[in-house]
Design an enzyme around this catalytic site. Sequence first.
Site, PDB file in Angstrom:
ATOM      1  N   SER A  19       0.862  -1.192   0.000  1.00  0.00           N
ATOM      2  CA  SER A  19       0.000   0.000   0.000  1.00  0.00           C
ATOM      3  C   SER A  19       0.890   1.230   0.000  1.00  0.00           C
ATOM      4  O   SER A  19       1.707   1.418   0.910  1.00  0.00           O
ATOM      5  CB  SER A  19      -0.885   0.015   1.249  1.00  0.00           C
ATOM      6  N   HIS A  44      -0.964  -1.885  -4.078  1.00  0.00           N
ATOM      7  CA  HIS A  44      -2.311  -1.652  -3.543  1.00  0.00           C
ATOM      8  C   HIS A  44      -2.547  -0.149  -3.486  1.00  0.00           C
ATOM      9  O   HIS A  44      -1.783   0.585  -2.853  1.00  0.00           O
ATOM     10  CB  HIS A  44      -2.376  -2.286  -2.144  1.00  0.00           C
ATOM     11  N   ASP A  46      -4.939   2.889  -2.490  1.00  0.00           N
ATOM     12  CA  ASP A  46      -6.042   3.279  -1.613  1.00  0.00           C
ATOM     13  C   ASP A  46      -6.645   4.593  -2.072  1.00  0.00           C
ATOM     14  O   ASP A  46      -6.067   5.661  -1.875  1.00  0.00           O
ATOM     15  CB  ASP A  46      -5.530   3.426  -0.176  1.00  0.00           C
ATOM     16  N   MET A  48      -9.521   7.336  -1.674  1.00  0.00           N
ATOM     17  CA  MET A  48     -10.460   7.818  -0.655  1.00  0.00           C
ATOM     18  C   MET A  48     -11.063   9.145  -1.103  1.00  0.00           C
ATOM     19  O   MET A  48     -10.369   9.989  -1.669  1.00  0.00           O
ATOM     20  CB  MET A  48      -9.741   8.014   0.677  1.00  0.00           C
ATOM     21  N   HIS A  77      -8.177  -0.229  -4.232  1.00  0.00           N
ATOM     22  CA  HIS A  77      -9.078  -0.369  -3.081  1.00  0.00           C
ATOM     23  C   HIS A  77      -9.829   0.951  -2.969  1.00  0.00           C
ATOM     24  O   HIS A  77      -9.283   1.950  -2.491  1.00  0.00           O
ATOM     25  CB  HIS A  77      -8.253  -0.675  -1.821  1.00  0.00           C
ATOM     26  N   MET A  79     -12.252   3.365  -1.433  1.00  0.00           N
ATOM     27  CA  MET A  79     -13.013   3.736  -0.236  1.00  0.00           C
ATOM     28  C   MET A  79     -13.772   5.011  -0.581  1.00  0.00           C
ATOM     29  O   MET A  79     -13.456   6.115  -0.119  1.00  0.00           O
ATOM     30  CB  MET A  79     -12.057   3.922   0.951  1.00  0.00           C
ATOM     31  N   MET A 149     -11.040  -5.951   6.165  1.00  0.00           N
ATOM     32  CA  MET A 149     -10.337  -4.834   6.810  1.00  0.00           C
ATOM     33  C   MET A 149     -10.092  -5.151   8.278  1.00  0.00           C
ATOM     34  O   MET A 149     -11.029  -5.468   9.009  1.00  0.00           O
ATOM     35  CB  MET A 149     -11.157  -3.541   6.726  1.00  0.00           C
ATOM     36  N   GLY A 154      -9.317   4.353   6.224  1.00  0.00           N
ATOM     37  CA  GLY A 154      -9.085   5.798   6.245  1.00  0.00           C
ATOM     38  C   GLY A 154      -7.624   6.187   6.402  1.00  0.00           C
ATOM     39  O   GLY A 154      -7.187   7.159   5.806  1.00  0.00           O
ATOM     40  N   PHE A 155      -6.876   5.418   7.186  1.00  0.00           N
ATOM     41  CA  PHE A 155      -5.502   5.824   7.477  1.00  0.00           C
ATOM     42  C   PHE A 155      -4.585   4.613   7.603  1.00  0.00           C
ATOM     43  O   PHE A 155      -5.019   3.548   8.065  1.00  0.00           O
ATOM     44  CB  PHE A 155      -5.449   6.622   8.787  1.00  0.00           C
ATOM     45  N   GLY A 156      -3.326   4.798   7.217  1.00  0.00           N
ATOM     46  CA  GLY A 156      -2.317   3.784   7.439  1.00  0.00           C
ATOM     47  C   GLY A 156      -1.790   3.865   8.863  1.00  0.00           C
ATOM     48  O   GLY A 156      -2.098   4.805   9.599  1.00  0.00           O
ATOM     49  N   GLY A 157      -1.020   2.870   9.244  1.00  0.00           N
ATOM     50  CA  GLY A 157      -0.318   2.906  10.516  1.00  0.00           C
ATOM     51  C   GLY A 157      -1.160   2.631  11.749  1.00  0.00           C
ATOM     52  O   GLY A 157      -0.720   2.879  12.867  1.00  0.00           O
ATOM     53  N   ASP A 187      -6.291  -6.351   5.025  1.00  0.00           N
ATOM     54  CA  ASP A 187      -5.778  -4.991   4.869  1.00  0.00           C
ATOM     55  C   ASP A 187      -5.894  -4.238   6.186  1.00  0.00           C
ATOM     56  O   ASP A 187      -6.991  -4.080   6.732  1.00  0.00           O
ATOM     57  CB  ASP A 187      -6.590  -4.282   3.779  1.00  0.00           C
ATOM     58  N   GLY A 188      -4.738  -3.779   6.653  1.00  0.00           N
ATOM     59  CA  GLY A 188      -4.691  -2.982   7.873  1.00  0.00           C
ATOM     60  C   GLY A 188      -3.832  -3.624   8.936  1.00  0.00           C
ATOM     61  O   GLY A 188      -4.190  -4.648   9.488  1.00  0.00           O
ATOM     62  N   GLY A 189      -2.685  -3.026   9.182  1.00  0.00           N
ATOM     63  CA  GLY A 189      -1.813  -3.532  10.232  1.00  0.00           C
ATOM     64  C   GLY A 189      -1.025  -4.777   9.857  1.00  0.00           C
ATOM     65  O   GLY A 189      -0.491  -5.456  10.740  1.00  0.00           O
ATOM     66  N   SER A 210       2.534   0.807   6.095  1.00  0.00           N
ATOM     67  CA  SER A 210       3.542   1.398   6.973  1.00  0.00           C
ATOM     68  C   SER A 210       4.660   0.420   7.314  1.00  0.00           C
ATOM     69  O   SER A 210       5.819   0.828   7.446  1.00  0.00           O
ATOM     70  CB  SER A 210       2.878   1.919   8.256  1.00  0.00           C
TER      71      SER A 210
END
Length: 239
Positions: A19, A44, A46, A48, A77, A79, A149, A154-157, A187-189, A210
């Site tokens: 991402s 990937h 993102d 938004m 992706h 959003m 998800m 909405g946000f990385g990290g 997706d996410g973390g 991240s």
Amino acid sequence: MPGAVAGSRRPSGVLIAASILDSDLGALGEEIRRAEAAGVDRIHLDVMDGHFVPNITFGWKTIEAVRRVTTLPFDAHLMISEPGRWTGQFLDAGCDSITFHVEVVGGQVRPALERIRAAGRSAGLSVKPGTPLTALAGYRDVLDIVLVMTVEPGFGGQAFMGDVADAKLAAARGWLDPAGACEVQVDGGGRAGTAEVIGRGGTDVIVAGSALYRADDMAAEVARIRSIAEAARVRTLPG
Ligand code: DX5
Ligand code: ZN
């Protein structure tokens, strides 16, 4: 093509999708090449709109502009609240797969998925952490990808939601698996510390932002995430 999505069956190993959300967007082409050199399988993207999620990133013009810097598959992706309105633009921009959210206003979902497939690309739906997999039930016949998800979009990290992974990944795999034709993405973390849980769920594609772009050695991080996830996945899906 390595990591190909369109028209393919689910991959045999665990793929890593980078991402670029937390990359240096002022040097996006270079950042994509850096991920490719580090061994990722896909990019990937993102998207938004500031409406579906409380953040705005980039659109199809940016994707089109960086399409030429790599031959790696592009996983979009979306959003955004109206994916059905913009499907054609993201197809024209060169996305190999397009995944959007099942939580959007419903009438557009099936036509958009069908349009993506008719273009020979892979069609996906994503579920937010609070949305049950049963929300996808009416679309099984037009899905190539389910993106689970494990953070609020909405946000990385953000911190990985292990309870969501445990509740949904293996369930999604079981629901999709009979023909082996769909892939499950998380997706996410995604990072080395969460790869065991992710792999254990039988996940096919790990999105990592991240963890890669903040790593001192991106290639080592890609290899670490993949090997931990694959070892766990093999134990879950022998053969
Ligand atoms: C969040 C995005 C994710 C995210 C991944 O809304 O969909 O792709 O940027 O970033 P990390 O890996 O940092 O959670
Ligand atoms: Zn994403």
